[in-house]
Write a protein that holds these residues in place. Structure first.
Motif, short mmCIF file in Angstrom:
data_model
loop_
_atom_site.label_atom_id
_atom_site.label_comp_id
_atom_site.label_asym_id
_atom_site.label_seq_id
_atom_site.Cartn_x
_atom_site.Cartn_y
_atom_site.Cartn_z
N THR A 60 46.76 40.96 0.82
CA THR A 60 47.20 40.27 2.03
C THR A 60 46.38 38.99 2.18
O THR A 60 45.35 38.82 1.52
CB THR A 60 46.99 41.14 3.30
OG1 THR A 60 45.58 41.33 3.50
CG2 THR A 60 47.70 42.48 3.17
N GLY A 61 46.83 38.12 3.08
CA GLY A 61 46.10 36.89 3.32
C GLY A 61 44.68 37.14 3.79
O GLY A 61 43.74 36.52 3.32
N ILE A 62 44.52 38.06 4.73
CA ILE A 62 43.20 38.31 5.28
C ILE A 62 42.27 38.92 4.23
O ILE A 62 41.08 38.61 4.18
CB ILE A 62 43.27 39.20 6.56
CG1 ILE A 62 41.91 39.25 7.26
CG2 ILE A 62 43.76 40.59 6.22
CD1 ILE A 62 41.42 37.94 7.78
N GLU A 63 42.82 39.78 3.35
CA GLU A 63 41.98 40.36 2.29
C GLU A 63 41.53 39.28 1.31
O GLU A 63 40.36 39.27 0.89
CB GLU A 63 42.76 41.45 1.55
CG GLU A 63 42.94 42.73 2.36
CD GLU A 63 43.77 43.77 1.62
OE1 GLU A 63 44.22 43.48 0.49
OE2 GLU A 63 43.96 44.86 2.17
N LEU A 64 42.41 38.37 0.95
CA LEU A 64 42.03 37.28 0.06
C LEU A 64 41.00 36.38 0.74
O LEU A 64 40.03 35.92 0.10
CB LEU A 64 43.26 36.47 -0.34
CG LEU A 64 44.17 37.12 -1.39
CD1 LEU A 64 45.51 36.40 -1.42
CD2 LEU A 64 43.52 37.09 -2.77
N TYR A 65 41.19 36.13 2.01
CA TYR A 65 40.26 35.26 2.73
C TYR A 65 38.88 35.91 2.83
O TYR A 65 37.85 35.24 2.68
CB TYR A 65 40.83 34.96 4.12
CG TYR A 65 40.02 33.95 4.88
CD1 TYR A 65 39.98 32.62 4.48
CD2 TYR A 65 39.28 34.32 6.00
CE1 TYR A 65 39.23 31.69 5.18
CE2 TYR A 65 38.54 33.40 6.71
CZ TYR A 65 38.51 32.09 6.29
OH TYR A 65 37.77 31.18 6.97
N ARG A 66 38.85 37.21 3.06
CA ARG A 66 37.56 37.92 3.10
C ARG A 66 36.89 37.88 1.72
O ARG A 66 35.67 37.77 1.63
CB ARG A 66 37.78 39.35 3.56
CG ARG A 66 38.02 39.46 5.06
CD ARG A 66 38.33 40.88 5.47
NE ARG A 66 38.46 40.99 6.92
CZ ARG A 66 39.18 41.91 7.53
NH1 ARG A 66 39.86 42.79 6.83
NH2 ARG A 66 39.24 41.95 8.85
N SER A 67 37.70 37.97 0.67
CA SER A 67 37.15 37.90 -0.68
C SER A 67 36.55 36.52 -0.94
O SER A 67 35.50 36.40 -1.60
CB SER A 67 38.24 38.21 -1.70
OG SER A 67 37.72 38.27 -3.00
N ILE A 68 37.19 35.49 -0.42
CA ILE A 68 36.62 34.13 -0.51
C ILE A 68 35.25 34.11 0.17
O ILE A 68 34.28 33.54 -0.34
CB ILE A 68 37.56 33.10 0.13
CG1 ILE A 68 38.79 32.87 -0.76
CG2 ILE A 68 36.83 31.78 0.39
CD1 ILE A 68 39.88 32.04 -0.12
N GLY A 69 35.18 34.74 1.33
CA GLY A 69 33.91 34.78 2.07
C GLY A 69 32.81 35.52 1.33
O GLY A 69 31.63 35.23 1.50
N GLU A 70 33.20 36.47 0.47
CA GLU A 70 32.21 37.23 -0.28
C GLU A 70 31.81 36.55 -1.58
O GLU A 70 30.69 36.71 -2.06
CB GLU A 70 32.78 38.63 -0.59
CG GLU A 70 32.99 39.48 0.65
CD GLU A 70 33.79 40.74 0.35
OE1 GLU A 70 34.23 40.90 -0.82
OE2 GLU A 70 34.00 41.54 1.28
#
Length: 200
Positions: free
Chosen positions: A42-52
């Protein structure tokens, strides 16, 4: 969203630097792109992965980052008791770090990702343009620079170093101002994030 945004997106700054008459300006920067892997369905999962996994910038992480390596072929020549810079050719390598999904994305998410990453590339391209502008300014200032009473070509190095520091600070200020605008509420990058994450 605001807190998450601030936590994951640090300033996307072009980093510090290290200095030809019109006939010598036939150079071009070498531009390269590196990627880091992110994952999610999902978008939010990808965005969280960017943050990590995103590149570390200051105390946080950024979505993307544009850095550079700048070296010079420079010749100082004693002349009439002073010193002049007669050759000043730059070698500039600009490297942009971008996120890349580690697997194939579902069609709808993949389309949103392409819109998102295209906007991020556009943002980083401006940082690259700031860097090229900086190198051009160094060229304009330094080629033909002359300092009197400097037969050992020592004073001229101090004069040049002082000016390069000033130009570097100006370039970093431009980058900070640009990021502030882009990342503020309603800014281009801020909106890209909201559209990507908010799409599902």
């Amino acid at each position: 969203m605001g807190t998450l945004l601030k936590a994951l997106i640090g300033p996307l700054l072009a980093m510090p630097l290290s200095g030809t008459a019109a006939a010598e300006t036939a150079w071009q920067p070498v531009e390269q792109v590196k990627t880091y892997a992110v994952s999610g369905s999902t978008g939010i999962e990808l965005y969280r992965s960017i943050g990590e996994h995103g590149p570390k910038v200051g105390v946080g992480r950024a979505i993307a980052f544009t850095d550079f390596k700048l070296t010079w072929t420079r010749r100082y020549e004693p002349r009439d008791g002073g010193c002049v810079i007669t050759t000043n050719r730059p070698k500039l390598i600009i490297t942009t770090m971008l996120p890349k999904p580690s697997g194939k994305l579902p069609a709808a998410l993949g389309a949103r990702w392409e819109t998102f990453i295209a906007g991020v590339r556009t943002h980083e391209r401006v940082h690259g343009e700031f860097i090229v502008d900086l190198v051009r300014q160094i060229e304009d200032y330094s080629i033909g620079l002359t300092v009197a009473d400097d037969p050992d070509c020592q004073k001229i190095r101090k004069v040049l170093t002082r000016r390069l520091g000033e130009l570097s600070q100006e370039q970093r200020g431009r980058s900070r101002d640009f990021d502030r605008t882009e990342l503020s509420e309603g800014g281009n990058v801020h909106q890209l994030i909201l559209d990507f994450v908010g799409g599902g």
